[in-house]
Scaffold this active site. Structure first.
Site, PDB file in Angstrom:
ATOM      1  N   ASP A   1      59.222  64.603  90.554  1.00  0.00           N
ATOM      2  CA  ASP A   1      60.520  65.284  90.449  1.00  0.00           C
ATOM      3  C   ASP A   1      61.361  65.151  91.721  1.00  0.00           C
ATOM      4  O   ASP A   1      62.582  64.972  91.654  1.00  0.00           O
ATOM      5  CB  ASP A   1      60.325  66.768  90.123  1.00  0.00           C
ATOM      6  CG  ASP A   1      59.791  66.976  88.718  1.00  0.00           C
ATOM      7  OD1 ASP A   1      60.137  66.175  87.824  1.00  0.00           O
ATOM      8  OD2 ASP A   1      59.019  67.931  88.507  1.00  0.00           O
TER       9      ASP A   1
ATOM     10  N   LYS B   1      51.747  71.951  84.452  1.00  0.00           N
ATOM     11  CA  LYS B   1      52.042  71.298  85.735  1.00  0.00           C
ATOM     12  C   LYS B   1      51.316  71.902  86.939  1.00  0.00           C
ATOM     13  O   LYS B   1      51.042  71.210  87.911  1.00  0.00           O
ATOM     14  CB  LYS B   1      53.548  71.315  85.991  1.00  0.00           C
ATOM     15  CG  LYS B   1      54.328  70.377  85.087  1.00  0.00           C
ATOM     16  CD  LYS B   1      55.779  70.434  85.474  1.00  0.00           C
ATOM     17  CE  LYS B   1      56.613  69.397  84.788  1.00  0.00           C
ATOM     18  NZ  LYS B   1      57.906  69.213  85.477  1.00  0.00           N
TER      19      LYS B   1
END
Ligand code: ATR
Length: 280
Positions: A107, A70
Protein backbone atom coordinates in the site's frame (compact mmCIF):
# COMPACT_ATOMS: atom_id res chain seq x y z
CA UNK A 1 4.52 -29.58 -27.91
CA UNK A 2 5.44 -28.05 -24.57
CA UNK A 3 2.74 -26.13 -22.75
CA UNK A 4 3.51 -23.34 -20.31
CA UNK A 5 2.48 -24.04 -16.70
CA UNK A 6 -0.64 -22.18 -15.62
CA UNK A 7 0.31 -19.87 -12.75
CA UNK A 8 -2.36 -19.61 -10.07
CA UNK A 9 -2.97 -16.81 -7.56
CA UNK A 10 -5.90 -15.05 -5.94
CA UNK A 11 -7.24 -12.96 -3.09
CA UNK A 12 -8.45 -14.19 0.29
CA UNK A 13 -11.01 -12.27 2.33
CA UNK A 14 -14.31 -12.46 4.15
CA UNK A 15 -16.54 -11.26 2.61
CA UNK A 16 -14.83 -11.33 -0.78
CA UNK A 17 -17.64 -10.68 -3.30
CA UNK A 18 -16.84 -6.98 -3.73
CA UNK A 19 -13.09 -7.27 -4.32
CA UNK A 20 -11.92 -5.51 -7.47
CA UNK A 21 -8.69 -7.55 -7.53
CA UNK A 22 -9.89 -10.45 -9.77
CA UNK A 23 -11.02 -7.93 -12.39
CA UNK A 24 -7.79 -5.99 -12.15
CA UNK A 25 -5.42 -8.99 -12.32
CA UNK A 26 -7.66 -10.62 -14.92
CA UNK A 27 -7.24 -7.55 -17.13
CA UNK A 28 -3.45 -7.75 -16.90
CA UNK A 29 -3.37 -11.53 -17.49
CA UNK A 30 -5.31 -11.02 -20.71
CA UNK A 31 -3.38 -7.91 -21.70
CA UNK A 32 0.00 -9.66 -21.35
CA UNK A 33 -1.24 -13.03 -22.71
CA UNK A 34 -0.22 -14.92 -19.57
CA UNK A 35 -1.70 -18.39 -19.07
CA UNK A 36 -2.60 -17.78 -15.43
CA UNK A 37 -5.59 -17.48 -13.16
CA UNK A 38 -6.50 -15.11 -10.33
CA UNK A 39 -9.49 -16.05 -8.21
CA UNK A 40 -11.38 -14.77 -5.19
CA UNK A 41 -11.32 -17.14 -2.21
CA UNK A 42 -13.75 -16.76 0.66
CA UNK A 43 -11.65 -17.55 3.73
CA UNK A 44 -13.04 -17.10 7.24
CA UNK A 45 -10.68 -15.80 9.97
CA UNK A 46 -10.36 -19.22 11.61
CA UNK A 47 -9.42 -20.73 8.21
CA UNK A 48 -6.65 -18.28 7.34
CA UNK A 49 -3.65 -20.16 8.81
CA UNK A 50 -4.63 -23.39 7.04
CA UNK A 51 -5.32 -21.59 3.77
CA UNK A 52 -1.92 -19.85 3.76
CA UNK A 53 -0.01 -22.94 4.85
CA UNK A 54 -1.72 -24.87 2.06
CA UNK A 55 -0.78 -22.43 -0.74
CA UNK A 56 2.05 -24.57 -2.12
CA UNK A 57 0.12 -27.85 -2.00
CA UNK A 58 -2.74 -26.17 -3.81
CA UNK A 59 -0.42 -24.98 -6.58
CA UNK A 60 -0.74 -21.26 -5.81
CA UNK A 61 2.25 -18.92 -6.26
CA UNK A 62 0.77 -16.54 -3.72
CA UNK A 63 -2.27 -14.55 -2.66
CA UNK A 64 -3.42 -11.08 -1.79
CA UNK A 65 -5.15 -10.54 1.53
CA UNK A 66 -8.00 -8.21 2.23
CA UNK A 67 -10.36 -7.53 5.14
CA UNK A 68 -10.22 -9.03 7.80
CA UNK A 69 -6.87 -10.83 7.27
CA UNK A 70 -4.27 -8.09 6.83
CA UNK A 71 -3.15 -7.93 10.46
CA UNK A 72 -3.85 -11.53 11.50
CA UNK A 73 -1.49 -12.81 8.78
CA UNK A 74 1.45 -11.28 10.68
CA UNK A 75 1.45 -14.21 13.08
CA UNK A 76 1.21 -16.81 10.30
CA UNK A 77 3.88 -15.90 7.71
CA UNK A 78 7.58 -16.79 8.21
CA UNK A 79 9.14 -13.52 7.06
CA UNK A 80 8.10 -9.85 6.81
CA UNK A 81 10.20 -7.00 5.38
CA UNK A 82 10.93 -3.81 7.32
CA UNK A 83 8.52 -1.44 5.52
CA UNK A 84 5.64 -3.90 5.87
CA UNK A 85 6.42 -4.26 9.57
CA UNK A 86 6.15 -0.49 9.98
CA UNK A 87 2.87 -0.40 8.07
CA UNK A 88 1.61 -3.14 10.37
CA UNK A 89 -0.46 -5.06 7.82
CA UNK A 90 0.16 -7.56 5.03
CA UNK A 91 -1.69 -7.61 1.71
CA UNK A 92 0.57 -9.98 -0.25
CA UNK A 93 1.81 -13.45 0.67
CA UNK A 94 4.13 -15.44 -1.58
CA UNK A 95 5.66 -18.88 -1.16
CA UNK A 96 9.38 -19.36 -1.79
CA UNK A 97 11.10 -22.52 -3.07
CA UNK A 98 11.41 -23.90 0.48
CA UNK A 99 7.72 -23.43 1.11
CA UNK A 100 8.34 -20.47 3.46
CA UNK A 101 5.67 -17.75 3.46
CA UNK A 102 6.85 -14.20 2.78
CA UNK A 103 4.50 -11.37 3.82
CA UNK A 104 4.56 -7.90 2.27
CA UNK A 105 2.58 -4.72 2.27
CA UNK A 106 2.31 -2.86 -1.05
CA UNK A 107 0.00 0.00 0.00
CA UNK A 108 2.82 2.45 0.83
CA UNK A 109 4.38 1.63 -2.55
CA UNK A 110 1.00 2.17 -4.24
CA UNK A 111 0.52 5.57 -2.60
CA UNK A 112 4.01 6.74 -3.56
CA UNK A 113 3.78 5.42 -7.13
CA UNK A 114 0.41 7.11 -7.63
CA UNK A 115 1.94 10.48 -6.71
CA UNK A 116 5.04 9.88 -8.84
CA UNK A 117 2.93 8.80 -11.82
CA UNK A 118 1.14 12.16 -11.63
CA UNK A 119 4.44 13.99 -11.72
CA UNK A 120 4.72 14.67 -7.99
CA UNK A 121 8.49 14.55 -7.57
CA UNK A 122 9.15 17.23 -4.99
CA UNK A 123 11.99 16.58 -2.55
CA UNK A 124 11.48 17.51 1.10
CA UNK A 125 8.68 19.84 2.11
CA UNK A 126 5.70 19.63 4.44
CA UNK A 127 2.86 17.13 4.24
CA UNK A 128 -0.41 17.46 6.14
CA UNK A 129 -2.28 14.19 6.72
CA UNK A 130 -5.91 13.91 7.84
CA UNK A 131 -6.98 10.72 9.65
CA UNK A 132 -5.20 8.11 11.75
CA UNK A 133 -6.90 4.82 10.87
CA UNK A 134 -5.50 1.66 9.30
CA UNK A 135 -5.07 3.16 5.84
CA UNK A 136 -3.17 6.12 7.24
CA UNK A 137 -0.20 4.02 8.36
CA UNK A 138 0.82 3.13 4.80
CA UNK A 139 0.52 6.80 3.78
CA UNK A 140 2.78 7.94 6.64
CA UNK A 141 5.40 5.30 5.86
CA UNK A 142 5.30 6.31 2.17
CA UNK A 143 5.69 10.02 2.99
CA UNK A 144 8.71 9.23 5.18
CA UNK A 145 10.15 7.15 2.38
CA UNK A 146 9.58 9.99 -0.09
CA UNK A 147 11.70 12.26 2.10
CA UNK A 148 9.22 14.83 3.42
CA UNK A 149 10.98 17.03 6.02
CA UNK A 150 7.86 17.52 8.07
CA UNK A 151 4.68 15.46 8.41
CA UNK A 152 1.74 16.94 10.33
CA UNK A 153 -0.98 14.51 11.41
CA UNK A 154 -4.51 15.59 12.32
CA UNK A 155 -7.32 13.29 13.43
CA UNK A 156 -10.76 13.75 14.99
CA UNK A 157 -9.70 11.58 17.93
CA UNK A 158 -6.43 13.23 18.97
CA UNK A 159 -5.25 10.17 20.92
CA UNK A 160 -5.17 8.08 17.71
CA UNK A 161 -2.95 10.64 15.95
CA UNK A 162 -0.64 10.84 18.97
CA UNK A 163 -0.29 7.08 19.17
CA UNK A 164 0.50 6.76 15.48
CA UNK A 165 2.98 9.65 15.57
CA UNK A 166 4.78 8.11 18.55
CA UNK A 167 4.96 4.74 16.90
CA UNK A 168 6.06 5.80 13.42
CA UNK A 169 8.20 8.92 13.96
CA UNK A 170 11.86 8.55 13.04
CA UNK A 171 14.72 10.81 14.14
CA UNK A 172 14.96 12.62 10.79
CA UNK A 173 11.40 11.91 9.63
CA UNK A 174 9.25 13.17 12.44
CA UNK A 175 5.46 12.96 12.50
CA UNK A 176 3.84 15.73 14.57
CA UNK A 177 0.25 15.44 15.80
CA UNK A 178 -1.78 18.65 15.41
CA UNK A 179 -5.31 19.50 16.48
CA UNK A 180 -8.34 18.56 14.32
CA UNK A 181 -9.85 21.88 13.26
CA UNK A 182 -12.49 23.20 10.84
CA UNK A 183 -9.89 25.63 9.54
CA UNK A 184 -6.51 23.91 9.94
CA UNK A 185 -3.25 25.84 9.59
CA UNK A 186 -2.20 24.74 6.11
CA UNK A 187 0.43 27.45 5.51
CA UNK A 188 3.57 26.10 3.81
CA UNK A 189 1.92 22.74 3.12
CA UNK A 190 3.15 21.09 -0.11
CA UNK A 191 0.92 18.04 0.01
CA UNK A 192 -2.47 17.57 1.71
CA UNK A 193 -3.70 13.98 2.09
CA UNK A 194 -7.11 12.72 3.22
CA UNK A 195 -6.97 9.23 4.72
CA UNK A 196 -10.29 9.46 6.59
CA UNK A 197 -13.43 7.83 5.26
CA UNK A 198 -15.08 11.25 4.86
CA UNK A 199 -16.08 12.03 1.29
CA UNK A 200 -16.65 8.36 0.46
CA UNK A 201 -20.04 7.49 -1.09
CA UNK A 202 -22.55 7.33 1.77
CA UNK A 203 -20.31 9.26 4.20
CA UNK A 204 -20.42 12.97 5.05
CA UNK A 205 -18.02 15.26 3.18
CA UNK A 206 -14.75 16.38 4.71
CA UNK A 207 -15.66 20.02 5.22
CA UNK A 208 -12.41 21.59 6.45
CA UNK A 209 -11.49 25.02 5.10
CA UNK A 210 -8.71 25.17 2.51
CA UNK A 211 -8.30 28.92 2.90
CA UNK A 212 -4.73 28.83 4.20
CA UNK A 213 -3.50 26.19 1.73
CA UNK A 214 -0.93 27.55 -0.77
CA UNK A 215 -2.16 27.39 -4.37
CA UNK A 216 1.02 25.53 -5.26
CA UNK A 217 0.08 22.60 -2.99
CA UNK A 218 -1.10 19.22 -4.29
CA UNK A 219 -4.17 17.59 -2.73
CA UNK A 220 -4.78 13.84 -2.77
CA UNK A 221 -7.43 11.55 -1.35
CA UNK A 222 -7.17 7.83 -0.76
CA UNK A 223 -10.95 7.59 -1.21
CA UNK A 224 -11.72 6.56 -4.82
CA UNK A 225 -15.51 6.16 -4.72
CA UNK A 226 -16.43 8.76 -5.86
CA UNK A 227 -13.37 9.47 -7.95
CA UNK A 228 -13.67 13.18 -7.27
CA UNK A 229 -14.44 13.67 -3.59
CA UNK A 230 -15.76 17.00 -2.31
CA UNK A 231 -12.25 17.77 -1.03
CA UNK A 232 -10.68 17.21 -4.46
CA UNK A 233 -13.41 19.22 -6.18
CA UNK A 234 -12.92 22.20 -3.86
CA UNK A 235 -9.14 21.99 -4.20
CA UNK A 236 -9.41 21.82 -8.00
CA UNK A 237 -11.84 24.75 -8.11
CA UNK A 238 -9.39 27.00 -6.24
CA UNK A 239 -6.55 26.01 -8.58
CA UNK A 240 -4.67 23.31 -6.64
CA UNK A 241 -3.36 20.22 -8.42
CA UNK A 242 -5.34 17.13 -7.36
CA UNK A 243 -4.62 13.38 -7.52
CA UNK A 244 -7.46 10.90 -7.00
CA UNK A 245 -7.23 7.67 -5.00
CA UNK A 246 -7.86 5.14 -7.77
CA UNK A 247 -4.20 5.19 -8.77
CA UNK A 248 -3.14 4.02 -5.30
CA UNK A 249 -5.40 0.99 -5.66
CA UNK A 250 -4.04 0.18 -9.11
CA UNK A 251 -0.37 0.76 -8.28
CA UNK A 252 -0.48 -1.26 -5.06
CA UNK A 253 -1.51 -4.27 -7.19
CA UNK A 254 1.59 -4.09 -9.44
CA UNK A 255 4.13 -5.76 -7.10
CA UNK A 256 1.59 -8.53 -6.45
CA UNK A 257 1.08 -9.21 -10.15
CA UNK A 258 4.84 -9.25 -10.66
CA UNK A 259 5.33 -11.67 -7.75
CA UNK A 260 2.62 -14.03 -9.06
CA UNK A 261 3.14 -13.83 -12.81
CA UNK A 262 6.64 -12.40 -13.42
CA UNK A 263 5.74 -9.18 -15.24
CA UNK A 264 5.64 -5.68 -13.76
CA UNK A 265 2.36 -4.47 -15.28
CA UNK A 266 1.47 -0.97 -16.37
CA UNK A 267 -1.27 1.29 -15.03
CA UNK A 268 -2.92 2.92 -18.05
CA UNK A 269 -5.98 5.08 -18.71
CA UNK A 270 -7.60 2.08 -20.35
CA UNK A 271 -7.13 0.08 -17.14
CA UNK A 272 -8.63 2.93 -15.08
CA UNK A 273 -11.70 2.95 -17.35
CA UNK A 274 -11.98 -0.84 -17.20
CA UNK A 275 -11.91 -0.90 -13.39
CA UNK A 276 -14.33 2.04 -13.09
CA UNK A 277 -16.82 0.39 -15.46
CA UNK A 278 -17.22 -2.46 -12.95
CA UNK A 279 -17.96 -0.07 -10.13
CA UNK A 280 -20.62 1.98 -11.87
P1 ATR B 1 -9.27 2.78 7.61
O1 ATR B 1 -8.70 1.52 8.12
O2 ATR B 1 -9.91 2.64 6.25
O3 ATR B 1 -8.34 3.93 7.68
P2 ATR B 1 -10.56 3.37 10.08
O4 ATR B 1 -9.45 2.67 10.75
O5 ATR B 1 -11.94 3.10 10.52
O6 ATR B 1 -10.54 3.08 8.53
O7 ATR B 1 -10.27 4.93 10.12
C1 ATR B 1 -11.17 5.85 9.69
C2 ATR B 1 -10.57 7.26 9.84
O8 ATR B 1 -11.56 8.20 9.46
C3 ATR B 1 -10.17 7.58 11.28
O9 ATR B 1 -9.07 8.46 11.25
C4 ATR B 1 -11.43 8.29 11.80
O10 ATR B 1 -11.20 9.17 12.87
P3 ATR B 1 -11.27 8.65 14.42
O11 ATR B 1 -9.91 8.07 14.70
O12 ATR B 1 -11.57 9.86 15.19
O13 ATR B 1 -12.37 7.62 14.47
C5 ATR B 1 -11.82 9.08 10.57
N1 ATR B 1 -13.24 9.45 10.60
C6 ATR B 1 -14.31 8.65 10.39
N2 ATR B 1 -15.47 9.35 10.50
C7 ATR B 1 -15.12 10.64 10.78
C8 ATR B 1 -15.84 11.86 10.99
N3 ATR B 1 -17.19 11.90 10.94
N4 ATR B 1 -15.14 12.99 11.26
C9 ATR B 1 -13.79 12.98 11.30
N5 ATR B 1 -13.05 11.85 11.10
C10 ATR B 1 -13.68 10.70 10.83
Amino acid sequence: MQTQPVLKAGVMGFPIKHSLSPRLHGYWLKHYGIPGSYKAFEVKPQELAGALQGLKDNGLTGVNLTIPHKVAAFAIVNEIDGISRRVGAINLVTVNADGQLLGRNTDAYGFEQNLLSHGYARQGGRAFVLGAGGACRAVLVALQNMGFDEILLSNRTAAHAKRLANELSMANRKISPVEWEKAPALEDVDLLVNTTSLGMTGQPELDISLESLPFSATVTDIVYAPLETGLLRRAHERGNKTIDGLGMLLHQARPSFEAFFGINPEVTDELRRFVLAERN
